[in-house]
Write an enzyme that holds these catalytic residues in place. Structure first.
Site, PDB file in Angstrom:
ATOM      1  CB  SER A   1      -0.863   0.012   1.270  1.00 32.47           C
ATOM      2  OG  SER A   1      -1.521   1.256   1.447  1.00 32.47           O
TER       3      SER A   1
ATOM      4  CE1 TYR B   1      -3.668  -1.911   5.434  1.00 30.11           C
ATOM      5  CE2 TYR B   1      -3.060   0.410   5.461  1.00 30.11           C
ATOM      6  CZ  TYR B   1      -3.354  -0.739   4.766  1.00 30.11           C
ATOM      7  OH  TYR B   1      -3.329  -0.734   3.388  1.00 30.11           O
TER       8      TYR B   1
END
Length: 279
Positions: free
Chosen positions: A136, A149
């Site tokens: 990401s 995360y």
């Protein structure tokens, strides 16, 4: 692309979003594609388009072993592994129970690494292959209430870098895909988890602001479609010499560039304003 017709790809998290789009893109490129998901009923519509459904839980070793064995039994090879399965666990670092933090790492990091361990011997035997790790832009930047995360994505970036050097002598490529904002169900799920973990406590105001930003229609309208990532993965796995990293999708390149250029506190302030955090 007749040269690709014998190649086999295994894509995790194939039941929706980026995984679904990637599986379809690779099928279009001539790959035999196994799509892995916990719920194979969600793969039925993809099976009609050529996908080979595979029941797999990336937190269960037996499940992953069985899945890899089934692919090898079916085609005798795995040329491409796309580690895409994952989710976003949001909440203040103080609020998120360690049990949930461990689950976040189990799915986003250890599942990807264990599946890679199981696939690598087959790639080494052929002296070729590509491991694609979907991280990401969150593996290069940070946002409030996303510590666990972001921790998983930063970890997967570092593991990919080390792995790239380790497997290079065996003709294996390691590619990192860094999506920006993508129009999937990810944001809604992350916002739900955030509200569950950090509302009603010391971080409630921040949680409300970040959850609202995740769900905002203006933000949703700017998100890129999953096909943008699928096309990027398709280019990477068919390139003679793929790049080590591909940042693509809404916001990815500019935010990663700003993180590199701005001092820490200046970037903190930028992200806080963007997420509408109370001062």
């Amino acid at each position: 692309m007749s040269t690709q017709t014998a190649r086999t790809a295994l894509v995790t998290g194939a039941s929706s979003g980026i995984g679904e789009a990637t599986a379809l893109r690779l099928i279009g490129l001539g790959f035999t594609v196994y799509g892995a998901a916990r719920r194979t009923d969600r793969l039925d519509r993809l099976a009609e388009r050529g996908l080979r459904p595979l029941a797999m839980d990336v937190t269960d070793d037996d499940s992953m072993r069985g899945g890899v064995e089934r692919v090898i039994a079916g085609t005798g090879r795995i040329d491409v592994l796309v580690n895409n399965a994952g989710y976003g666990s949001y909440g203040a670092l103080e609020d998120v129970p360690l049990e949930e933090a461990r689950r976040q790492f189990d799915v986003n990091v250890f599942g990807a690494v264990r599946l890679t361990q199981l696939v690598l011997p087959h790639m080494r035997a052929r002296r070729s292959g590509t491991v694609v790790n979907v991280t990401s832009m969150g593996g290069r930047i940070h946002t409030p209430l996303g510590g666990w995360y972001h921790g998983t994505k930063f970890a997967l970036e570092a593991l990919s870098d080390c792995l790239r050097i380790e497997v290079r002598p065996f003709g294996i490529d390691v590619v990192v895909i860094e999506p920006g904002g993508i129009a999937t169900e990810w944001s809604g799920i992350a916002a739900d988890g955030l509200e569950k973990s950090s509302t009603g406590g010391a971080y409630a105001a921040q949680a409300r602001a970040v959850a609202a930003a995740m769900r905002s229609e203006s933000m949703a309208g700017r998100m890129s479609q999953p096909g943008v990532i699928a096309d990027t993965i398709g280019r990477a796995v068919t390139a003679r010499r793929p790049r080590t990293r591909y940042a693509t999708g809404f916001g990815a390149r500019p935010l990663i560039a700003l993180r590199r250029l701005l001092p820490d506190r200046a970037f903190d302030a930028l992200i806080s304003r963007t997420m509408g955090l109370p001062r």
